[in-house]
Design an enzyme around this catalytic site. Sequence first.
Site, PDB file in Angstrom:
ATOM      1  N   HIS A 266       0.833  -1.201   0.000  1.00  0.00           N
ATOM      2  CA  HIS A 266       0.000   0.000   0.000  1.00  0.00           C
ATOM      3  C   HIS A 266       0.868   1.252   0.000  1.00  0.00           C
ATOM      4  O   HIS A 266       2.065   1.199   0.324  1.00  0.00           O
ATOM      5  CB  HIS A 266      -0.959   0.019   1.198  1.00  0.00           C
ATOM      6  CG  HIS A 266      -0.290   0.067   2.530  1.00  0.00           C
ATOM      7  ND1 HIS A 266       0.141   1.240   3.118  1.00  0.00           N
ATOM      8  CD2 HIS A 266       0.017  -0.921   3.415  1.00  0.00           C
ATOM      9  CE1 HIS A 266       0.676   0.976   4.295  1.00  0.00           C
ATOM     10  NE2 HIS A 266       0.628  -0.323   4.504  1.00  0.00           N
ATOM     11  N   CYS A 280       3.459  -5.116   6.412  1.00  0.00           N
ATOM     12  CA  CYS A 280       3.080  -4.710   5.063  1.00  0.00           C
ATOM     13  C   CYS A 280       4.275  -4.120   4.311  1.00  0.00           C
ATOM     14  O   CYS A 280       5.300  -3.784   4.899  1.00  0.00           O
ATOM     15  CB  CYS A 280       1.956  -3.681   5.119  1.00  0.00           C
ATOM     16  SG  CYS A 280       0.347  -4.387   5.537  1.00  0.00           S
TER      17      CYS A 280
END
Length: 305
Positions: A266, A280
């Site tokens: 992201h 992440c």
Amino acid sequence: MILTRLLFTVLVLFSAAHAKHSFKHYNDICEKTDNQKCVNDPLQVKNLQIALNADKYLHLHLKTDGKWGKNTKEAVQKFQKHYHIFPAEGYVGAKTKRVLERVAKNVKLPPVRTAAANKMTNRSYTCYADFKKHVDLQKSYKVFKNNKLLSKANGKNTHIKIDVSEQRLKLYVNGKVALCAPCTTGAKRKFEPNTKTYRDKHTPLGTFRIKEKIAAKKSTIFGEMYRNGKKVYHGDRRKYRGPRAKYVGHTMHHWMRLTSGGVGLHASKYIKRHPGSNGCVRLPFKVASIVFSKVKKGTKVSVIN
């Protein structure tokens, strides 16, 4: 004589146009260790300090030395709170610069080289091999793009490789590197200054497939807690110990899920040259936008070390 006067007039107008400050075109300003985008050009920081001092509502007395530090950051936070720019974290990004442009329109500032001008001085590379030869991939924030290859990406012919040792993402199109950019993967026991949180999870190695794509996904773990409209906590909601409060998750732009456990790619403004996330893979906003547009559900993602 007429020609001389005309040339003189053109020169004056040209100089005036280039001397005019434009916060909107400055580099982003913040703590260098936290954000890839923050160049903190001394002249731009100095102009920021001058503009903050000139604000008639804040009554600040910053030292205009062009150095980003605690006092300047706190002054920016005060400015953001006064003009209702949230979150007021002292990060001089697009929203803050737009308000600065309006508030300081009558403040005379020295001319500086803008972010757009700085981009013009960046070297162009003939191919990825040339980029790799001249750039320290582990330390540099530079991005390689092959627009011709990127234009051929259709989701079926793309493959992502994330190298944990380099903290780099490579997007392959038809087996060739079309994009190479810095990223930030998961860290073990790393303190995150911006959220006052210890990151404690590696990004898993292996081969994955993109499970879902969401343009603006709300985090179920990281965000803010509000009581009576006032922010009382910022960070991991699982570690909040205060009175009952409303949770608002951070927006994770260009979300691409890799695992059912919540690991994905992201966009983030917090890009480092070492592991620093909670699992992440963080990408610069422009890079995340490109990758998001060039892959599809099912695209292969290899995480290597």
